[in-house]
Design an enzyme around this catalytic site. Sequence first.
Site, PDB file in Angstrom:
ATOM      1  CG  HIS A   1      -0.400   0.102   2.540  1.00  0.00           C
ATOM      2  ND1 HIS A   1       0.563  -0.755   3.031  1.00  0.00           N
ATOM      3  CD2 HIS A   1      -0.649   0.984   3.547  1.00  0.00           C
ATOM      4  CE1 HIS A   1       0.874  -0.415   4.276  1.00  0.00           C
ATOM      5  NE2 HIS A   1       0.163   0.654   4.612  1.00  0.00           N
TER       6      HIS A   1
ATOM      7  CG  HIS B   1      -0.082   4.297   4.998  1.00  0.00           C
ATOM      8  ND1 HIS B   1      -0.890   3.466   5.726  1.00  0.00           N
ATOM      9  CD2 HIS B   1      -0.786   5.441   4.804  1.00  0.00           C
ATOM     10  CE1 HIS B   1      -2.045   4.089   5.983  1.00  0.00           C
ATOM     11  NE2 HIS B   1      -1.999   5.285   5.427  1.00  0.00           N
TER      12      HIS B   1
ATOM     13  CG  ASP C   1       4.913   2.669   7.092  1.00  0.00           C
ATOM     14  OD1 ASP C   1       4.015   3.199   6.418  1.00  0.00           O
ATOM     15  OD2 ASP C   1       4.685   1.773   7.932  1.00  0.00           O
ATOM     16  CG  HIS C   2       4.228  -0.289   3.964  1.00  0.00           C
ATOM     17  ND1 HIS C   2       4.309  -1.609   4.351  1.00  0.00           N
ATOM     18  CD2 HIS C   2       3.784   0.387   5.053  1.00  0.00           C
ATOM     19  CE1 HIS C   2       3.911  -1.727   5.611  1.00  0.00           C
ATOM     20  NE2 HIS C   2       3.587  -0.528   6.060  1.00  0.00           N
TER      21      HIS C   2
ATOM     22  CG  ASP D   1       0.710  -1.473   7.498  1.00  0.00           C
ATOM     23  OD1 ASP D   1       1.601  -2.260   7.849  1.00  0.00           O
ATOM     24  OD2 ASP D   1       0.853  -0.235   7.503  1.00  0.00           O
TER      25      ASP D   1
ATOM     26  CG  HIS E   1       4.099  -2.683  10.590  1.00  0.00           C
ATOM     27  ND1 HIS E   1       3.209  -1.914  11.312  1.00  0.00           N
ATOM     28  CD2 HIS E   1       4.300  -1.999   9.442  1.00  0.00           C
ATOM     29  CE1 HIS E   1       2.881  -0.836  10.608  1.00  0.00           C
ATOM     30  NE2 HIS E   1       3.542  -0.861   9.472  1.00  0.00           N
TER      31      HIS E   1
HETATM   32 ZN   LIG Z   1       2.948   0.427   7.852  1.00  0.00          ZN
HETATM   33 ZN   LIG Z   2      -0.191   1.540   6.594  1.00  0.00          ZN
END
Ligand SMILES: [Zn+2]
Ligand SMILES: [Zn+2]
Length: 304
Positions: free
Chosen positions: A62, A64, A66-67, A212, A272
């Site tokens: 996804h 976000h 951080d990915h 997530d 995570h």
């Molecule tokens: Zn994340």
């Molecule tokens: Zn996320």
Amino acid sequence: MSFELTILGSGSATPTPERYPSAQFLVFADHYILIDCGEGTQVQMMRYGVKSFRMDMVFISHLHPDHFLGLPGLISSLSLKGRTEPLDIYCPKGLQEILDVQFLFGEVHLSYELRFHIFKDSSENIEFEDKNLSVLSFELSHRLACRGFVFKEKKTPRKIKKERTDASKLPPEAYSVLRNGKDYIDTEGKTWHSEDYTIPNDTPFSYAYITDTLYMPQLANRFADIEINTLYHEATFMNDLKEKAINTFHSTAVEAAEFANISGANRLLIGHFSSRYKDLEPMLQEARDVFPNTFLAVDGARFE
Ligand SMILES: [Zn+2]
Ligand SMILES: [Zn+2]
């Protein structure tokens, strides 16, 4: 067939010096696969001896930051190193546009082709398939559209018996027929019986990646027909912050362990982690109380 997973990042939204954001490198079924690509992933690849130039597929769960924030830098570096092989990127809608803007204004001209495969808006979908590997993606429940993946080795139902000395005389065309459990009749009319030359194959190995998401026990039913050997499940919080997990669309270590139980996984990796946890041992213990075969997917950990 070998399975080798290197954890490149195990943090969540905010990184710490010990924990980079999400990224994993999977060598499996003749492919070199990057799963998520948080900030600093290329540095982690160097630190842990991952051969980034061999990478042929990238899966982004996804959008976000951080990915995926590590992707523009990694892609540029591969170009500076003179990569010519195309790179397949499986991702949500929007990533291609983000990268296009980045490379346009940075006047970056890549030495190789990026081939984007945009996720469909379906609850699950086969994203990739060849003779060795299939990759299934499925919808998770997060603040933003997010997908999990199952990487599954493909195997014929039977394998050739090594101990049959005359197996070396098998016509080359007979192999795939016999491996699929059927008899083969050669040009001289001789029948080669599958039962004589083959034995049942091992069950195919599979790796599930679930990041997530709110806890989704209903997914276990959906995967009832897939034998999950190794399961990665996010565990952002410990059980005392279950409310917070729900409010932020994340899971706890106990929920990850419960999912491992009901999905019949052999081994659970959790990651995570929220940056609030300096020591992860209590979290590991919480998960192990529910599912003993749990391991911390911390930066630099390698699972085979
Ligand atoms: Zn994340
Ligand atoms: Zn996320």
